[in-house]
Design an enzyme around this catalytic site. Structure first.
Site, short mmCIF file in Angstrom:
data_model
loop_
_atom_site.label_atom_id
_atom_site.label_comp_id
_atom_site.label_asym_id
_atom_site.label_seq_id
_atom_site.Cartn_x
_atom_site.Cartn_y
_atom_site.Cartn_z
N GLU A 1 0.82 -1.23 0.00
CA GLU A 1 0.00 0.00 0.00
C GLU A 1 0.84 1.27 0.00
O GLU A 1 0.63 2.17 0.82
CB GLU A 1 -0.98 -0.01 1.18
CG GLU A 1 -1.87 -1.25 1.16
CD GLU A 1 -2.88 -1.29 2.30
OE1 GLU A 1 -2.78 -0.48 3.24
OE2 GLU A 1 -3.76 -2.17 2.26
N ASN B 1 2.27 -4.92 -3.23
CA ASN B 1 0.86 -5.27 -3.05
C ASN B 1 0.05 -4.00 -2.78
O ASN B 1 0.54 -3.09 -2.10
CB ASN B 1 0.80 -6.22 -1.83
CG ASN B 1 -0.53 -6.87 -1.61
OD1 ASN B 1 -1.10 -7.42 -2.55
ND2 ASN B 1 -1.04 -6.82 -0.39
N HIS C 1 -10.12 -6.09 -2.54
CA HIS C 1 -11.18 -5.88 -1.55
C HIS C 1 -12.30 -5.15 -2.28
O HIS C 1 -12.27 -3.93 -2.42
CB HIS C 1 -10.68 -5.06 -0.37
CG HIS C 1 -9.67 -5.79 0.47
ND1 HIS C 1 -9.99 -6.93 1.18
CD2 HIS C 1 -8.36 -5.55 0.71
CE1 HIS C 1 -8.91 -7.36 1.82
NE2 HIS C 1 -7.91 -6.55 1.55
N GLU D 1 -6.02 -10.68 -1.64
CA GLU D 1 -6.86 -10.49 -0.44
C GLU D 1 -8.34 -10.40 -0.81
O GLU D 1 -9.09 -9.58 -0.28
CB GLU D 1 -6.43 -9.22 0.31
CG GLU D 1 -4.95 -9.20 0.67
CD GLU D 1 -4.54 -7.98 1.48
OE1 GLU D 1 -5.40 -7.24 1.97
OE2 GLU D 1 -3.31 -7.77 1.62
N ASP E 1 -12.10 -10.22 -1.20
CA ASP E 1 -13.42 -10.34 -0.56
C ASP E 1 -14.36 -9.36 -1.25
O ASP E 1 -13.91 -8.44 -1.93
CB ASP E 1 -13.39 -10.17 0.97
CG ASP E 1 -12.68 -8.93 1.48
OD1 ASP E 1 -12.50 -7.97 0.69
OD2 ASP E 1 -12.32 -8.90 2.67
C1 XIL Z 1 -6.38 -6.55 8.01
C2 XIL Z 1 -6.75 -7.75 8.85
O1 XIL Z 1 -7.67 -8.52 8.11
C3 XIL Z 1 -7.34 -7.32 10.16
O2 XIL Z 1 -7.54 -8.45 11.00
C4 XIL Z 1 -6.41 -6.34 10.86
O3 XIL Z 1 -7.03 -5.86 12.04
C5 XIL Z 1 -6.10 -5.18 9.94
O4 XIL Z 1 -5.53 -5.67 8.73
N1 XIL Z 1 -4.86 -4.70 3.50
C6 XIL Z 1 -3.91 -5.57 3.94
C7 XIL Z 1 -4.23 -6.50 5.04
O5 XIL Z 1 -2.83 -5.65 3.34
O6 XIL Z 1 -3.11 -6.78 5.82
C8 XIL Z 1 -5.34 -5.99 5.92
O7 XIL Z 1 -5.67 -6.99 6.86
C9 XIL Z 1 -6.52 -5.60 5.08
C10 XIL Z 1 -6.15 -4.52 4.10
#
Ligand code: XIL
Length: 553
Positions: free
Chosen positions: A163, A204, A240, A269, A271
């Site tokens: 990020e 990422n 996401h 990641e 969802d």
């Molecule tokens: C999130 C986790 O899912 C949570 O449990 C934690 O509290 C915060 O981080 N981007 C990322 C992940 O790269 O590491 C994050 O994960 C979600 C957003």
């Protein structure tokens, strides 16, 4: 776990009063709607993974069963982040991370390391450092965390930076950027490569799935870094997604342009959240998004696979982070698969030979020959399989040690005058394994003596008041196998050992002795293993250890 039953509604013929026959047809389901997600992904050479939460992974059978059976890849949701692994300067804690790796090992899954350099979940002590000290802390952290699994092939990749962009494509004004300037990104990748030359190293981010200002900035940066020989091997699209927003525009074209840069693409990641309460239209849209994301990855040879950010709505970061939204994953809170599961399943399946559950035939005729003090040749007769045999697992004393492609192998690294029992089993493309072959017993020849070893240490990095020695390479220089080794060396005056891996070392100053762990003491003639350690020293002192001496046992 069992896959949701897919009702195949037969062609129903309804005869109306008029006497005309009207056919009511429900679209047939795909032919192979069975099989685990991983069996389909593996059949196409891809991974399907999940983000592991350590609590339920330790405590909930339902969670463990799905995690172990449906997925062939895992990312620790939080356990490998900086705040978990190095909460205080130089105090490392790998409890959660080791738990995730052990579960992956036991279930034949590969691990993606997440994440080394991120503006979030990084302790305050790091954020407050000056530029130089922050760079040292970053290097230290990366060498220790990546180095921990450098010799473990299942930990195959890392999110090195996470990020780093704003939505408009400019660099995020994080404490990393503010303290060190843009060079922190290249440095992080170089430090990671030094710590594990074999790991794939990724950048990422989120909102980079489609073509937009942010993904274009990522594209430009990756191109630029690679032109400068900075080791960037892969890009991660977090994915996401949310049903109230449109599906990312030009998603497949975006994968294609990164592929053309020569980097691997991963969906890291996934969802798809829904504003609650969810209505049917939103659930349908969610399924479509899951299908499209997985499908886009399956269609590109550059895309290695898809990791879902969890799998059950029981443990999802969404409700905690996005107020009023949820139901983003593929299993509900009671571990029942949702329609989104079917969407992922069918996108992975796609009519390919996945879904195959038929194991190969059992190998026969296992024979041992050419027994020496440290090796033996094994050969056997090929198995057959409906989708094709991809390899044979070699089983030594009941444990799979490695997988080979052909029908013979030379097993090395055995100890002299020792009894072993071998068997083999065949694997197919869908991950099915045959039964074990009949066993063959082998006792190795007595050693011809002359077991000896050498040790050389390399200072990998150093800073004002400390350094990392990695690797110390221990080599069996003798003509027979050794079952253990001891390396002595001298730490200069005032130096003190602060950490070690792949060996136990004591005491912490002066003349110290490093002994092998249970897993790296056996070395065949000519074989090597490595260990490493970290030392603090008085500020300004530039001395390093000397006098490495190896004794074999
Ligand atoms: C999130 C986790 O899912 C949570 O449990 C934690 O509290 C915060 O981080 N981007 C990322 C992940 O790269 O590491 C994050 O994960 C979600 C957003």
């Amino acid at each position: 776990m069992s896959v949701p039953s897919r009702r195949l509604v037969p062609l129903a013929v309804l005869t109306l009063f008029t006497g005309f026959a009207v056919a009511i047809v429900t679209a047939p389901e795909p032919a192979s709607a069975s099989g685990t997600l991983r069996s389909h992904a593996a059949a196409r050479g891809k991974f399907i993974g999940y983000a592991a939460a350590t609590g339920p992974l330790a405590n909930e059978t339902a969670y463990r069963n799905i995690a172990g059976s449906e997925f062939n890849q895992v990312t620790a949701e939080n356990a490998m982040k900086w705040d978990a692994t190095e909460p205080q300067d130089n105090q490392y804690n790998f409890t959660g991370a080791d738990q995730v790796v052990a579960f992956a090992q036991a279930n034949n899954q590969r691990v993606h390391g997440h994440t080394l350099v991120w503006h979030s979940q990084t302790p305050g002590w790091v954020q407050g450092l000056s530029g130089t000290a922050m760079r040292t802390a970053m290097q230290d952290h990366i060498s220790r965390v990546v180095g921990r699994w450098a010799n473990d092939p299942i930990v195959e990749s890392w999110d090195v930076v996470n990020e780093v962009f704003n939505e408009d494509g400019s660099l995020r004004q994080s404490f990393w950027l503010n303290a060190m300037g843009q060079s922190y990104i290249a440095d992080a990748f170089r430090f990671a490569r030094a710590a594990d030359p074999d790991a794939r190293l990724c950048i990422n981010d989120y909102n980079v799935e489609g073509i937009n200002a942010k993904s274009t900035a990522m594209y430009n940066l990756v191109q630029q870094l690679r032109a400068q020989n900075v080791p960037v091997d892969c890009v991660g699209f977090q994915a996401h997604l949310a049903v109230q927003f449109g599906f990312p525009g030009q998603y497949t074209q975006n994968i294609a342009r990164f592929a053309a840069l020569g980097v691997q693409v991963r969906i890291t990641e996934l969802d798809v959240r829904i504003p609650l309460p969810a209505d049917q239209a939103e659930i349908t849209r969610q399924n479509q998004y899951y299908t499209q994301i997985v499908d886009g990855c399956m269609q590109s040879t550059a895309c290695a696979g898809v990791t879902i950010w969890g799998f059950t709505d029981r443990y999802s970061w969404v409700p905690d982070t996005f107020q009023g939204e949820g139901q983003a994953l593929i299993y509900d809170t009671n571990y029942s698969p949702k329609p989104a599961y079917t969407a992922v399943h069918d996108a992975l399946d796609d009519g390919d030979p996945g879904g195959d559950t038929q194991p190969p035939t059992t190998p026969t005729g296992l024979t041992a020959s050419g027994v020496t003090s440290n090796s033996v040749n094994l050969s056997w007769t090929a198995s057959t399989d409906n989708v094709g045999v991809t390899g044979y697992d070699i089983i030594r004393n009941g444990t799979v040690t490695n997988t080979v492609a052909g029908t013979s192998t030379t097993v090395t690294g055995l100890s002299p005058s020792t009894a072993y029992q071998f068997a083999v089993r065949a694997r197919d493309a869908a991950g099915n394994t045959s039964a074990n072959s009949a066993t063959v017993n082998v006792t190795t020849q007595p050693g011809s003596g002359g077991g000896g070893c050498s040790a050389t240490g390399t200072v990998q990095t150093q800073w004002g008041n400390g350094y990392v020695v990695q690797p110390v390479t221990v080599t069996n220089t003798g003509t027979s196998a050794i079952t253990g080794w001891t390396v002595t060396l001298t730490l200069p005056s005032g130096h003190s050992l602060t950490g070690q891996w792949n060996a136990t070392i004591s005491p912490t100053s002066g003349a110290v002795t490093a002994r092998n762990m249970s897993y790296n003491g056996n070395l065949g003639p000519g074989q090597s293993t490595t260990f490493g350690f970290q030392v603090s020293r008085p500020n300004g002192n530039t001395a390093v250890p000397s006098g490495y001496t190896c004794t074999a046992s």
